[in-house]
Write a protein that holds these residues in place. Structure first.
Motif, mmCIF file in Angstrom:
data_model
loop_
_atom_site.group_PDB
_atom_site.id
_atom_site.type_symbol
_atom_site.label_atom_id
_atom_site.label_comp_id
_atom_site.label_asym_id
_atom_site.label_seq_id
_atom_site.Cartn_x
_atom_site.Cartn_y
_atom_site.Cartn_z
ATOM 1 N N LYS A 35 0.834 -1.207 0.000
ATOM 2 C CA LYS A 35 0.000 0.000 0.000
ATOM 3 C C LYS A 35 0.869 1.259 0.000
ATOM 4 C CE LYS A 35 -3.895 2.250 2.315
ATOM 5 N NZ LYS A 35 -3.332 3.596 2.153
ATOM 6 N N ALA A 36 1.924 1.233 0.806
ATOM 7 C CA ALA A 36 2.822 2.390 0.863
ATOM 8 C C ALA A 36 3.484 2.629 -0.493
ATOM 9 C CB ALA A 36 3.879 2.173 1.941
ATOM 10 N N ALA A 37 3.879 1.538 -1.151
ATOM 11 C CA ALA A 37 4.514 1.653 -2.467
ATOM 12 C C ALA A 37 3.538 2.211 -3.494
ATOM 13 C CB ALA A 37 5.034 0.291 -2.915
ATOM 14 N N MET A 38 2.323 1.661 -3.498
ATOM 15 C CA MET A 38 1.313 2.117 -4.455
ATOM 16 C C MET A 38 0.950 3.577 -4.234
ATOM 17 S SD MET A 38 -1.404 -1.013 -4.842
ATOM 18 C CE MET A 38 -2.481 0.049 -5.786
ATOM 19 N N ASP A 39 0.737 3.934 -2.971
ATOM 20 C CA ASP A 39 0.355 5.317 -2.660
ATOM 21 C C ASP A 39 1.450 6.292 -3.083
ATOM 22 O OD1 ASP A 39 -1.999 4.385 -1.625
ATOM 23 O OD2 ASP A 39 -1.418 4.593 0.486
ATOM 24 N N ALA A 40 2.695 5.931 -2.792
ATOM 25 C CA ALA A 40 3.817 6.807 -3.147
ATOM 26 C C ALA A 40 3.953 6.924 -4.661
ATOM 27 C CB ALA A 40 5.109 6.276 -2.529
ATOM 28 N N TYR A 41 3.789 5.805 -5.356
ATOM 29 C CA TYR A 41 3.913 5.832 -6.814
ATOM 30 C C TYR A 41 2.827 6.705 -7.433
ATOM 31 C CZ TYR A 41 4.613 4.378 -11.608
ATOM 32 O OH TYR A 41 4.864 4.394 -12.953
ATOM 33 N N ALA A 43 1.307 9.079 -6.105
ATOM 34 C CA ALA A 43 1.555 10.478 -5.747
ATOM 35 C C ALA A 43 2.814 11.015 -6.431
ATOM 36 C CB ALA A 43 1.695 10.611 -4.231
ATOM 37 N N LYS A 44 3.421 10.181 -7.286
ATOM 38 C CA LYS A 44 4.653 10.520 -8.008
ATOM 39 C C LYS A 44 5.827 10.763 -7.069
ATOM 40 C CE LYS A 44 2.271 12.307 -12.089
ATOM 41 N NZ LYS A 44 2.141 13.398 -13.071
ATOM 42 N N ASN A 45 5.746 10.150 -5.901
ATOM 43 C CA ASN A 45 6.862 10.211 -4.957
ATOM 44 C C ASN A 45 7.704 8.956 -5.180
ATOM 45 O OD1 ASN A 45 8.610 10.647 -2.875
ATOM 46 N ND2 ASN A 45 7.035 10.974 -1.315
ATOM 47 N N TYR A 46 8.392 8.937 -6.313
ATOM 48 C CA TYR A 46 9.068 7.728 -6.766
ATOM 49 C C TYR A 46 10.228 7.321 -5.860
ATOM 50 C CZ TYR A 46 6.411 9.068 -10.899
ATOM 51 O OH TYR A 46 5.397 9.435 -11.752
ATOM 52 N N ALA A 47 10.869 8.297 -5.235
ATOM 53 C CA ALA A 47 11.990 7.983 -4.348
ATOM 54 C C ALA A 47 11.533 7.172 -3.142
ATOM 55 C CB ALA A 47 12.669 9.272 -3.889
ATOM 56 N N VAL A 48 10.287 7.366 -2.726
ATOM 57 C CA VAL A 48 9.724 6.590 -1.618
ATOM 58 C C VAL A 48 9.175 5.263 -2.127
ATOM 59 C CG1 VAL A 48 7.879 6.522 0.116
ATOM 60 C CG2 VAL A 48 9.196 8.626 -0.232
ATOM 61 N N ALA A 49 8.567 5.285 -3.302
ATOM 62 C CA ALA A 49 7.950 4.073 -3.849
ATOM 63 C C ALA A 49 8.980 2.984 -4.126
ATOM 64 C CB ALA A 49 7.193 4.409 -5.129
ATOM 65 N N ALA A 50 10.140 3.368 -4.653
ATOM 66 C CA ALA A 50 11.133 2.379 -5.088
ATOM 67 C C ALA A 50 11.556 1.415 -3.978
ATOM 68 C CB ALA A 50 12.343 3.089 -5.681
ATOM 69 N N PRO A 51 12.047 1.900 -2.825
ATOM 70 C CA PRO A 51 12.456 0.948 -1.781
ATOM 71 C C PRO A 51 11.292 0.150 -1.214
ATOM 72 C CG PRO A 51 12.590 3.217 -0.973
ATOM 73 C CD PRO A 51 12.356 3.290 -2.443
ATOM 74 N N LYS A 52 10.090 0.713 -1.259
ATOM 75 C CA LYS A 52 8.925 -0.022 -0.773
ATOM 76 C C LYS A 52 8.595 -1.193 -1.696
ATOM 77 C CE LYS A 52 7.818 1.751 3.139
ATOM 78 N NZ LYS A 52 7.819 0.888 4.349
ATOM 79 N N PHE A 53 8.739 -0.981 -3.000
ATOM 80 C CA PHE A 53 8.522 -2.092 -3.926
ATOM 81 C C PHE A 53 9.583 -3.171 -3.719
ATOM 82 C CE2 PHE A 53 6.056 0.878 -6.803
ATOM 83 C CZ PHE A 53 4.860 0.198 -6.657
ATOM 84 N N SER A 77 10.612 2.863 -10.618
ATOM 85 C CA SER A 77 10.481 4.006 -9.707
ATOM 86 C C SER A 77 11.820 4.703 -9.492
ATOM 87 C CB SER A 77 9.898 3.542 -8.368
ATOM 88 O OG SER A 77 8.608 2.989 -8.548
ATOM 89 N N TYR A 78 12.889 3.928 -9.353
ATOM 90 C CA TYR A 78 14.213 4.540 -9.194
ATOM 91 C C TYR A 78 14.569 5.365 -10.436
ATOM 92 C CZ TYR A 78 15.755 2.264 -4.855
ATOM 93 O OH TYR A 78 15.908 1.885 -3.542
ATOM 94 N N ALA A 79 14.240 4.841 -11.605
ATOM 95 C CA ALA A 79 14.533 5.571 -12.843
ATOM 96 C C ALA A 79 13.752 6.876 -12.897
ATOM 97 C CB ALA A 79 14.207 4.704 -14.055
#
Length: 351
Positions: A35-41, A43-53, A77-79
């Protein structure tokens, strides 16, 4: 040569996650990370989404249900977060592992809504076997492979990171699997040039232009290479003119093409002046011949320089070059006009 600018073109996949683990504690952690990864992605907060994925991927791997799609989402997300080093690391792992992302999807159309729904394999098989009246049009489909995208994106990441030798090796590996991939062929040209393989780059450019003769950038790059060859002036002029003709909506490329067109026509003027000065006393007749040849080159370059100025009237390079050419060709009135324009532009330059 002006290096081709390669943008990262990444298309996100739909994030559909299912419950993979019966153990409540791991499942709760998995769902929370997901959920954290999806929400961050989203929201275009890719720096947060990447490690969560990555966290989701590692949790599933630990539980014995590894699914590299979450590693793919992490790399994506890292890219997008411009964390090139981490993106390269993940994409390299995915490419080396042979990951394709191909999945089997089980779908059926819901009679009540008319919508096509993705179903768990077991449920899909049960409904179909039972002859369910609530669902029709049962289908099993394979998703498209993302492997070509992995090669394309990793190539771009490596080129942008100036890891040109690695990029070239990867691109050639990708082309061995996907020989008709247009993006990899384009990136191959950039990698060949960046690694100093100009002969191969020239061949690559000609191949690309045979497939797409309306690519202004490739015509420009071809002209630059041709202009460096002793007998390549005529071919370079044709290529630069073709680039100008096609780059109507690209003022930067147009400016660069005109500039190179002028300089190609002028040749190595510093060397010509040096030769003239060396012969003035020892062989004045030969020096006179060189002077006339120099004037001829300037006369040939003049119409190109005038068109360059017309296309880029605020270019200080265009103005100063045209002023010098008018001076050499004895058009003092025009030279004075360009001198005034030069002073005007120089006054606008930041102090």
């Amino acid at each position: 040569m002006k290096k081709l600018i390669l943008g990262i073109a990444i298309v996100s996949s739909a994030f559909v996650f299912g419950q993979k683990q019966d153990m409540k504690d791991i499942n709760a952690q998995l769902q929370a990370s997901n959920k954290a990864a999806m929400d961050a992605y989203q929201a275009k907060n890719y720096a947060v989404a990447a490690p969560k994925f990555l966290e989701v991927y590692n949790l599933m791997k630990t539980s014995g249900q590894e699914d590299k799609i979450y590693m793919y989402y992490a790399g994506l997300s890292y890219a997008l977060a411009n964390n090139v080093d981490e993106a390269i690391k993940i994409y390299t792992d995915l490419v080396n592992s042979g990951y394709t992302g191909v999945q089997t999807q089980y779908t059926a159309k819901e009679v009540k809504t008319g919508e096509v729904t993705s179903l768990n394999k077991g449920i899909w098989e049960g409904l179909k076997k039972a002859g369910s009246k609530d669902y029709t049009d049962f289908k099993v489909e394979q998703t498209k492979s993302v492997e070509p995208d992995l090669y394309e994106t990793l190539s771009t990441l490596l080129l942008n990171a100036k890891k040109n030798d690695e990029a070239l090796a990867l691109i050639e590996k990708g082309l061995a699997k996907y020989p008709n991939n247009a993006k990899l062929k384009e990136y191959q040209g950039s990698a060949l040039y960046a690694t100093g393989n100009t002969d191969k780059f020239l061949t690559n450019l000609k191949e690309q232009l045979a497939k797409n003769p309306n690519d202004a950038t490739n015509w420009y790059n071809l002209g630059v290479l041709q202009s460096k060859a002793p007998a390549g002036e005529a071919d370079a002029v044709v290529s630069f003119q073709k680039a100008i003709q096609l780059a109507v909506n690209n003022p930067t490329l147009t400016n660069n093409a005109y500039q190179n067109l002028v300089y190609t026509s002028l040749g190595d003027d510093a060397k010509a002046v040096e030769s003239i000065n060396a012969l003035r006393k020892s062989n004045p007749d030969e020096a006179t011949k060189l002077i006339e040849a120099r004037k001829e080159r300037f006369n040939k370059a003049l119409p190109y320089a005038e068109k360059w100025y017309q296309a880029s009237p605020e270019s200080l390079d265009a103005v100063t070059t045209l002023r010098e050419i008018y001076g050499i060709t004895k058009n003092q009135a025009k030279a004075n006009e360009m001198k005034a324009k030069q002073a005007e532009l120089e006054a606008k330059q930041p102090k």
